[in-house]
Design an enzyme around this catalytic site. Structure first.
Site, mmCIF file in Angstrom:
data_model
loop_
_atom_site.group_PDB
_atom_site.id
_atom_site.type_symbol
_atom_site.label_atom_id
_atom_site.label_comp_id
_atom_site.label_asym_id
_atom_site.label_seq_id
_atom_site.Cartn_x
_atom_site.Cartn_y
_atom_site.Cartn_z
ATOM 1 N N GLY A 13 0.554 -1.126 0.005
ATOM 2 C CA GLY A 13 -0.091 0.018 0.118
ATOM 3 C C GLY A 13 0.914 1.153 0.027
ATOM 4 N N SER A 14 2.186 1.237 -0.490
ATOM 5 C CA SER A 14 2.814 2.641 -0.523
ATOM 6 C C SER A 14 2.146 3.347 -1.531
ATOM 7 C CB SER A 14 4.421 2.363 -1.141
ATOM 8 O OG SER A 14 4.520 1.726 -2.045
ATOM 9 N N ASN A 15 1.708 3.161 -2.679
ATOM 10 C CA ASN A 15 0.971 4.036 -3.450
ATOM 11 C C ASN A 15 -0.288 4.736 -2.998
ATOM 12 O OD1 ASN A 15 2.191 4.460 -6.221
ATOM 13 N ND2 ASN A 15 2.534 2.282 -5.890
ATOM 14 N N LEU A 88 -8.595 -9.362 -11.281
ATOM 15 C CA LEU A 88 -9.229 -8.845 -12.486
ATOM 16 C C LEU A 88 -10.672 -7.916 -12.083
ATOM 17 C CD1 LEU A 88 -8.880 -8.511 -15.579
ATOM 18 C CD2 LEU A 88 -10.390 -10.322 -15.750
ATOM 19 N N ILE A 89 -10.672 -6.722 -12.436
ATOM 20 C CA ILE A 89 -12.116 -6.148 -12.111
ATOM 21 C C ILE A 89 -13.448 -6.815 -12.884
ATOM 22 C CG2 ILE A 89 -13.202 -3.799 -12.080
ATOM 23 C CD1 ILE A 89 -10.975 -3.835 -10.000
ATOM 24 N N ASN A 103 -5.457 2.382 -13.165
ATOM 25 C CA ASN A 103 -4.459 1.482 -12.821
ATOM 26 C C ASN A 103 -3.117 2.019 -13.031
ATOM 27 O OD1 ASN A 103 -3.364 -1.134 -11.733
ATOM 28 N ND2 ASN A 103 -3.045 -1.719 -13.790
ATOM 29 N N HIS A 105 0.760 0.489 -13.864
ATOM 30 C CA HIS A 105 1.604 -0.790 -14.044
ATOM 31 C C HIS A 105 3.035 -0.418 -13.957
ATOM 32 C CE1 HIS A 105 2.175 -4.716 -15.499
ATOM 33 N NE2 HIS A 105 3.007 -4.403 -16.312
ATOM 34 N N ASP A 146 -4.388 -4.817 -18.080
ATOM 35 C CA ASP A 146 -3.490 -3.768 -18.709
ATOM 36 C C ASP A 146 -3.571 -3.401 -20.094
ATOM 37 O OD1 ASP A 146 -1.863 -3.926 -16.146
ATOM 38 O OD2 ASP A 146 -0.870 -5.907 -16.967
HETATM 39 C C1 GAR Z 1 3.450 -1.378 -7.463
HETATM 40 O O1 GAR Z 1 4.666 -1.245 -8.125
HETATM 41 C C2 GAR Z 1 2.329 -1.517 -8.744
HETATM 42 O O2 GAR Z 1 2.845 -0.915 -9.989
HETATM 43 C C3 GAR Z 1 2.147 -3.016 -8.799
HETATM 44 O O3 GAR Z 1 2.368 -3.392 -7.619
HETATM 45 C C4 GAR Z 1 3.101 -2.577 -6.627
HETATM 46 C C5 GAR Z 1 2.161 -2.217 -5.407
HETATM 47 O O4 GAR Z 1 2.816 -1.556 -4.358
HETATM 48 N N1 GAR Z 1 1.140 -3.171 -9.602
HETATM 49 C C6 GAR Z 1 1.128 -4.166 -10.717
HETATM 50 O O5 GAR Z 1 2.102 -4.968 -10.674
HETATM 51 C C7 GAR Z 1 -0.283 -4.183 -11.212
HETATM 52 N N2 GAR Z 1 0.018 -5.156 -12.316
HETATM 53 P P1 GAR Z 1 2.430 -1.027 -3.272
HETATM 54 O O6 GAR Z 1 1.494 -1.680 -2.599
HETATM 55 O O7 GAR Z 1 3.582 -0.544 -2.263
HETATM 56 O O8 GAR Z 1 1.633 0.403 -3.803
#
Ligand code: GAR
Length: 191
Positions: A13-15, A88-89, A103, A105, A146
């Site tokens: 969950g850093s994003n 998948l949604i 999303n 990627h 994607d």
């Molecule tokens: C992120 O790097 C995001 O781009 C990736 O998962 C990570 C989640 O990090 N998403 C995918 O690979 C989707 N296909 P986070 O939980 O620290 O935000």
């Protein structure tokens, strides 16, 4: 009326955290909930710190989309942000939120996307292919992994000595720098 975002996340969950911080006190846009399919996801604790309600559900819950739709409607959610969400949604949600699901990627689509391409798998594939660049792709979500319309990309250089983990760190920095800003700008242009 404020625009209301729900974040779907499966991992650390850093994003999501960047979104919580970015929209704190924003007069026009707010984060109203988090949905996760993983009861151990780091995003749960992060959301609690910001007093954002979290809904934890299993894979079955997601499969037809009807139950999440009821909740999203109850919460009057306008936009959905996928932040490391691994399922998948379902089609009914994609239809209801057409061009309103984002999303991110962790690579330069259309390369290195599709089912099974997530997290470290992506960076390992980029490293194995000997790419000189990687980066981020922020896109709208359709029924396929994607494949939705790309609204923003940014690249970073890869050195020959970079490991997959080094690539992941460079890409994650770009994610944190751009994702919330790009979503905010898209929402402001659409309203
Ligand atoms: C992120 O790097 C995001 O781009 C990736 O998962 C990570 C989640 O990090 N998403 C995918 O690979 C989707 N296909 P986070 O939980 O620290 O935000």
């Amino acid at each position: 009326m404020k625009k209301r975002i729900s974040i779907f996340a499966s991992g650390g969950g850093s994003n999501a955290q960047v979104f919580f911080e970015h929209f704190l006190g924003n007069e026009d846009i707010e984060i109203v909930s988090v949905f996760t399919n993983n009861k151990s996801a780091g995003v749960i604790e992060r959301a609690k710190t910001f007093n954002i309600p979290v809904h934890v559900y299993n894979r079955t819950f997601w499969s037809d989309g009807e139950v999440p739709i009821t909740l999203l409607k109850e919460q009057q959610v306008d936009y959905i942000v996928l932040a490391g969400f691994m399922l998948l949604i379902p089609e009914p949600i994609v239809s209801l939120y057409s061009d309103k699901i984002f999303n991110i990627h962790p690579a330069l689509l259309p390369k290195f996307g599709g089912q099974g391409m997530y997290g470290s798998h992506v960076h390992e594939a980029v490293k194995s292919a000997g790419e000189k660049q990687s980066g981020i792709s922020i896109h709208l979500v359709n029924e396929e992994y994607d494949k939705g319309r790309i609204i923003y990309q940014e690249a970073c250089q890869i050195e020959p000595s970079d490991s997959a983990q080094d690539i992941a760190s460079k890409v994650l920095k770009l994610e944190h720098k751009n994702y919330a800003k790009v979503v905010e700008s898209y929402i402001r242009k659409s309203t």
